[in-house]
Design a protein around this motif. Structure first.
Motif, PDB file in Angstrom:
ATOM      1  N   GLY A 115       0.754  -1.244   0.030  1.00 36.38           N
ATOM      2  CA  GLY A 115       0.031  -0.119   0.085  1.00 36.38           C
ATOM      3  C   GLY A 115       0.906   1.113   0.032  1.00 36.38           C
ATOM      4  N   VAL A 151      -5.114   5.704  -3.487  1.00 38.26           N
ATOM      5  CA  VAL A 151      -4.138   5.027  -3.000  1.00 38.26           C
ATOM      6  C   VAL A 151      -4.580   4.531  -1.471  1.00 38.26           C
ATOM      7  CG1 VAL A 151      -1.969   5.277  -1.519  1.00 38.26           C
ATOM      8  CG2 VAL A 151      -2.340   6.633  -3.839  1.00 38.26           C
ATOM      9  N   VAL A 152      -5.385   5.033  -0.784  1.00 38.57           N
ATOM     10  CA  VAL A 152      -5.862   4.439   0.325  1.00 38.57           C
ATOM     11  C   VAL A 152      -6.837   3.361   0.344  1.00 38.57           C
ATOM     12  CG1 VAL A 152      -7.527   5.230   2.383  1.00 38.57           C
ATOM     13  CG2 VAL A 152      -5.835   6.755   1.861  1.00 38.57           C
ATOM     14  N   GLY A 173      -4.568   0.461  -0.802  1.00 39.70           N
ATOM     15  CA  GLY A 173      -3.957  -0.069   0.592  1.00 39.70           C
ATOM     16  C   GLY A 173      -4.902  -1.013   1.018  1.00 39.70           C
ATOM     17  N   GLY A 174      -6.361  -0.746   1.240  1.00 37.59           N
ATOM     18  CA  GLY A 174      -7.176  -1.259   1.722  1.00 37.59           C
ATOM     19  C   GLY A 174      -7.325  -2.761   1.236  1.00 37.59           C
ATOM     20  N   ILE A 230      -4.889  -5.155   1.833  1.00 35.20           N
ATOM     21  CA  ILE A 230      -5.061  -5.885   3.072  1.00 35.20           C
ATOM     22  C   ILE A 230      -6.059  -6.681   3.081  1.00 35.20           C
ATOM     23  CG2 ILE A 230      -5.555  -5.261   5.445  1.00 35.20           C
ATOM     24  CD1 ILE A 230      -4.157  -2.651   5.146  1.00 35.20           C
TER      25      ILE A 230
END
Lengths: 319, 317, 616
Positions: free
Chosen positions: B257, B290-291, B294-295, B298
């Protein structure tokens, strides 16, 4: 009959039991641990240094944000190395590194301790509630913890800061929001196993209410993980804050913070010609986190000696 | 197993939904006019109205939200305010640097962390244990950016002052056509990310192994006459390393991320650096992208870890 | 020539608190083909001794000689000793679940034992393992070969362990508490299997156990250990008939099976010593009924008798039994006219298994339970693990709500109560738990723990509370001055007294004892049973006594309910259950329960030789 039994059972007891409180034992073990003692001494010195920041300012006569363009910068406009006037040198704007270090220590310790305590408090509360009540309450709280842990925290911190603008309060808030889950999970796990223990069942069968059981029966048995994990959360909070400041998302310049000082040093790679700009705050930051980590390890060993391995000795012939 | 996977997928969708709601609300309540950010300071009022209409900013909030969710679900993360490029393209361009960092880093930190942990646990209380614990404490305590700056100073600047180039100052070179150049440029970032993370793995390995080696089934293996090295490296290690899968999955996902700090220190043009630039430019679609990415990493890694775990531990099958 | 012979074996283990003298100067010889029993309570050093011999305790200091097939195991290099383990000496451990590796199939764990010692192909190893699994009674052995340990029941896992120990046909098998973790009926099967295997393969078996009853039925010769010392050693038959050592005699006499219901059990007073100190005299002297002045000052010699029995004792003749205090029969049992304290009818309890995404199912724990208990009586509830007896106790104690059915306590129906009323009924029923370590909060002082009922119900405060707590401590045989101590400073038996004091505090109509003595050593068990009996007679208490141990229940209870799979299969007067069992399951339970024989007071043995003690 009672009297006779009593005489029987007590007769052999006296010589074997040495009465010593748990606290005294812990302190004794900790005092014998030289690494932990060094860590405690360093932390105490750092606290004194941070508290005495105004005294450092008065003694040097340098404000942390004052730029000494004449004496603090070389003729080429570069920072000056440690010397008589600037004990730890100056930065790229001609400010006194020593004074900024002292004020930066305040930020680091404040954020580290406040954020850790707050996160611990949130984590303990949520962990105890989730573990104790179980059922759907636990399901909701555990999934919330999973959710928070599944969030890319540094990215979210970036997003938050980009919207609200950097500040000390936001830094602490972000750190607390993303660090309580570790404590929450640990405590929840402990409470789930404690809840099934017979002494809790005994209190329940006596008619004790949930609050009484949580506070009187369960909480005292959580003291070891609480102390150890809170101590270990402090260095991560300090690094978290320093990282935010390093990325320009923490403490607002020109207010000094260690992360900000390192960011200044990294900007334009100025530290390559002025090593003290990275060595001084970098070393202090490292020693601080190291001290808290050593203390956390030492506390864990002292509070829970089972975890500490007894040294193995080999008496058998080797092949 | 299928029900279990369905559950995990549902939770993954929930996380992504929560995350997209979070970023949407964040930027909706945020001060500042996005149209102004796109058009710049000199734009006229008519231009701003035009831009708002183009971006759908003049529609009611719930419509904006639904259309945002709908597009995000299809993988459309919108366009950058800065250069009007698709966010997905921008991120895709940055992935090679980040992926390179993660691959080398993982290999390096596992090959340092696990042996140190084993060494420490095999000789509890002895000098090797103290050495290992020292490594763990220093590694855990070293802030990544300090370590990065120090290693740049020592391995790049000092040699250069002495007149030769030991390592480059940073930057990313693609794997192809010259893998050697790629590796040479990645060496310091790898070492930096690996050293701090290896400490985490050494600690986990040590703790887990100490626990495993006191289990009854280890005693059974010894009672069978299994040679000691096999007791440790077959019976012990299998049970020691399995729980590490969870941590590894999480770490890889977090780094994918965006290894923000490392990329910043070494000037790697990765996803993390993109995020920092987007924050500085108030380029909101890129930050959101980007957030969410990243999630996404994950939740994917969570599912992969669950599958691998069920393959490794027969009890959860 | 003996298979295994130990001479002056001494094992000490360094710990943080000091050196633990786990085994002190123990000698024994085990003959080929026999079943040799090593008996002792916890901390007697019996397991440590065997593990140390085989090099499984790397941090122990060992001295002496242990001869096996002509070699001294203590002098062997680690490599040679390793080759001995598994191939020549097999081991079986207590808990078969934790002793098998959870990540490997049981088959691969057995073939590993073969392949470590022999060069054989994988298919040959597999064939041998399947063959052995079938021999130890695993059905469908070739399919079960690829199963994991968690897919087996406890008894089946122990069979797998036995197969693993036997696979290389070792000369000696050491079984360390092989049945302790198992249910009574399974225990009997495993012991029978071990006995059968030893005859089939001609293997010598060492059985380490705390259970003298078990040994009395199978052992050829035995050794009784106490606090690291060999107290008595010799052929099993004369020892069980008339023990020559006061400790063995005391142990056998503490078994409640030898006493009429309501009689006082002759207990061994006191508690086992700390192993950190070596006393000048006999380790058992402080608890010994036959102790003489010399016992506390000089280490006892080894005495050899005409029937092959050896003791480590100053006595030259077999000790006589202490005078039995006859049972006080008055107040025993409840007359039919006594008021009903507890009346439960049609109690059902079921759990829904599986989660939101898992397969859901209904698991019925209790299936229509009816019981009533009258004032002053003791009702026993017997069954194996998983039969629902502890769950029933928790339903009665109000910790679990039943799915249907009624619990009437002192005339009050529990399900009809509001929270305040429910809280009030907590005064009427109290629980005493099995685990004396888990049932007391380790972070609270004993005074606070016993005073909890007063605190929670706001009965007594301050000095008044302290006075009443100290009265309770006195009542259960604790020193009231220990009011401020923490539970960790007490031994297992003393902690159980604390639990009983807490249960007595509010003078409840009913006390539920959930396996109150099964976590305790035999010698301590008898003390607690005596205390319970004494309190009941003095205070007119009503007990519900839950246990898996038929011998204990018989001695304590007026009536007994036998539970199996969530149902009460038989409910009758205690003596009727034993003499005229009606239900098949009751008969199975009775057949599986092995009780050591009651020792006689006189033995035809003469002192042959006395060997003076030589300090190691």
């Amino acid at each position: 009959m009672g009297g006779r039994m009593s005489a029987d059972t007590e007769a052999t007891e006296a010589p074997t039991i040495v009465q010593r409180g748990a606290l005294a034992l812990t302190v004794r073990r900790l005092l014998r641990d030289r690494a932990s003692m060094a860590a405690v001494i360093f932390i105490l010195l750092l606290v004194v240094f941070a508290a005495a920041a105004p005294l450092v300012e008065a003694w040097t006569g340098h404000s942390p944000i004052e730029q000494f363009r004449d004496t603090g910068l070389s003729t080429m406009g570069l920072p000056v190395a440690p010397n008589g006037e600037f004990v730890l040198g100056t930065d790229q704007l001609g400010r006194d590194v020593l004074v900024r270090l002292a004020y930066g220590a305040r930020v680091s310790l404040l954020v580290g301790v406040v954020a850790s305590l707050a996160a611990a408090l949130v984590g303990i509360t949520i962990g105890v509630i989730a573990g104790f009540f179980g059922g759907w309450i636990d399901a909701v709280l555990s999934r919330t913890m999973d959710l928070v842990m599944s969030v890319p925290f540094l990215l979210c911190a970036l997003a938050l800061v980009s919207v609200f603008g950097p500040s000390l309060a936001l830094s602490i808030g972000v750190i607390v929001f993303f660090s309580w889950t570790t404590m929450g999970r640990v405590i929840r796990g402990q409470v789930i196993s404690l809840r099934e223990r017979d002494f809790v069942q005994a209190s329940r069968s006596l008619g004790a209410g949930p609050l009484s059981i949580m506070l009187i029966d369960i909480l005292p048995n959580l003291s070891v993980p609480i102390i150890v994990y809170t101590t270990m959360m402090i260095p991560s909070s300090i690094v978290f804050e320093a990282t935010l400041s390093f990325l320009g998302l923490g403490i607002v310049p020109p207010a000094p913070s260690w992360g900000g000082m390192l960011a200044d040093a990294a900007a334009n790679s100025i530290y390559l010609v002025a090593w003290w700009l990275v060595i001084v705050p970098g070393t202090v930051l490292l020693l601080t986190t190291l001290s808290f980590n050593i203390l956390g390890d030492g506390l864990r060993d002292a509070l829970d000696p089972k975890a500490r391995p007894v040294r193995l000795r080999r008496k058998r012939a080797k092949p | 197993m299928i029900r279990f996977l369905a559950g995990r997928l549902a939770f993954a969708a929930l996380i992504l939904f929560a995350l997209s709601t979070f970023v949407f609300v964040l930027f909706f309540v945020a001060p500042g006019d996005p149209a102004r950010l796109v058009a710049g300071d000199k734009a006229t009022e008519t231009q701003l109205i035009q831009i708002r209409s183009n971006l759908g900013l003049d529609r009611p909030i719930h419509e904006q939200y639904l259309s945002f969710l709908g597009r995000a679900a299809q993988g459309d993360l919108g366009y950058s305010y800065r250069n009007q490029q698709p966010v997905l393209t921008l991120i895709a361009n940055r992935l090679p640097a980040t992926v390179s960092l993660v691959i080398g880093g993982v290999i390096l930190w596992l090959s340092v962390g696990i042996p140190v942990g084993i060494m420490s646990a095999r000789h509890p209380g002895g000098w090797r244990d103290r050495l290992g614990q020292g490594f763990i404490l220093v590694g855990l305590s070293f802030p990544t950016f300090v370590l990065g700056m120090v290693s740049l100073y020592v391995f790049y600047f000092l040699p250069r002052q002495a007149g030769f180039t030991l390592f480059p100052a940073g930057g990313f070179k693609p794997f192809w056509p010259n893998p050697a150049i790629w590796a040479w440029h990645m060496a310091l970032p790898w070492a930096t990310v690996a050293l701090t993370t290896a400490a985490v793995y050494a600690r986990l390995t040590r703790g887990q192994m100490l626990e495993v080696m006191s289990e009854d089934y280890i005693r059974t293996a010894r009672a069978k006459g299994v040679p000691e090295h096999k007791v440790v490296y077959k019976h012990g290690l299998r049970a020691t390393l399995t729980p590490l899968v969870t941590q590894l999955g999480a770490d890889i996902a977090f780094l994918l991320g965006g290894a923000i700090v490392i990329e910043q220190v070494y000037g790697l043009q990765g996803v993390g650096a993109l995020a920092i630039q987007a924050v500085n430019n108030q380029d909101r679609p890129v930050i959101i992208g980007v957030v969410l990415l990243g999630g996404f990493f994950i939740v994917i890694s969570n599912i992969v870890v669950d599958i691998i775990y069920s393959l490794l531990d027969p009890r959860v099958r | 020539m003996p298979v295994l012979e130990a001479r002056a074996l001494t094992v000490s283990i360094p710990t943080e608190d000091g050196v633990v003298h786990a085994v002190q100067n123990v000698s024994f010889a085990i003959e080929a083909g026999e079943l040799f029993g090593v008996a002792g309570e916890s901390g007697s050093g019996k397991s440590v001794m065997m593990q140390a011999i085989l090099g499984l305790l790397p941090n122990a200091d060992i001295s002496g000689q242990v001869l096996f097939e002509g070699q001294d195991l203590l002098q062997l290099p680690a490599r040679a000793l390793r080759q001995m383990r598994g191939a020549r000496i097999g081991m079986i451990f207590q808990d078969p679940l934790s002793s098998l590796h959870p990540y490997y199939t049981i088959g691969s764990q057995i073939t590993e034992a073969i392949q470590v010692h022999e060069k054989v192909s994988a298919t040959a190893a597999r064939a041998r393992a399947v063959d052995m699994l079938a021999k130890v009674g695993i059905a469908n052995a070739s399919e079960r070969f690829d199963s994991f340990p968690h897919q087996f029941s406890g008894g089946m896992r122990q069979r797998v362990m036995i197969a693993m120990a036997l696979i290389l046909n070792p000369a000696l098998i050491i079984a360390d508490e092989p049945t302790t973790a198992l249910d009574v009926t399974v225990q009997a099967q495993i012991v029978a299997l071990l006995d059968q295997m030893r005859r089939e393969f001609g293997t010598t078996v060492v059985m380490i156990t705390h259970d003298l009853g078990l040994l009395s039925s199978v052992a050829d010769r035995i050794m009784v250990m106490y606090a690291g010392n060999r107290m008595e050693y010799g052929p099993a038959e004369p020892i069980f008939r008339a023990p020559a050592h006061p400790y063995t005699a005391g142990l056998l006499r503490s078994s409640p099976a030898h006493y009429a219901a309501g009689a006082e059990v002759i207990a061994i007073p006191g508690k086992p010593p700390s192993l950190l100190h070596k006393p000048a005299g006999c380790v058992f002297a402080p608890r010994c009924a036959n102790a003489m002045p010399v016992c506390t000052t000089q280490h006892p010699p080894v005495r050899q008798f005409s029937d092959g029995v050896h003791t480590q004792c100053w006595l030259e003749a077999t000790p006589a039994a202490p005078a039995t205090r006859l049972a006080a029969e008055q107040g025993r049992g409840a007359s039919d006219g006594a008021p009903v304290v507890l009346d439960i009818s049609d109690i059902e309890l079921s759990f829904t298994t599986g989660g939101v995404f898992g397969r859901t199912g209904k698991f019925q724990v209790l299936k229509g339970i009816n019981l009533s208990v009258r004032r002053g009586e003791t009702l026993g509830l017997v069954g194996e693990s998983g039969c629902g007896k502890s769950t029933l106790a928790r339903v009665i104690a109000g910790l679990i709500a039943p799915s249907s059915g009624t619990v009437v306590l002192d005339g009050i129906e529990m399900s009809s109560l509001d929270p305040a009323g429910w809280r009030e009924t907590r005064k009427h029923v109290q629980l005493v738990f099995q685990d004396p370590f888990g049932s007391l909060n380790p972070r609270r002082r004993v005074g606070a723990i016993i005073g909890d009922p007063f605190r929670i119900h706001g009965v007594a405060k301050g000095a008044e509370r302290k006075r009443r707590v100290q009265e309770l401590m006195e009542l259960v045989g604790l020193n009231p001055e220990h009011y401020n101590r923490f539970p960790s400073e007490f031994s297992g038996g003393q902690r159980q007294r604390i639990g009983i004091a807490r249960a007595l505090a509010l003078n409840p109509g009913l006390i539920i004892f959930d396996e109150p003595v099964s976590a305790l050593d035999v010698s301590i068990q008898a003390q607690i049973l005596n205390l319970m009996r004494d309190l009941q007679q003095r205070l007119g208490l009503t007990y519900l006594f839950i246990s898996h141990d038929l011998a204990v229940v018989r001695q304590v209870c007026d009536r007994i309910a036998v539970m199996d799979k969530g149902q009460i299969v038989e409910l009758a007067a205690a003596e009727d259950i034993y003499t005229r069992p009606q239900h098949d399951y009751t008969r199975t339970l009775l057949a599986a329960s092995v009780v050591p024989p009651r020792p006689e007071d006189h033995a035809d043995r003469q002192l042959v030789e006395t060997i003076q003690w030589v300090a190691a």
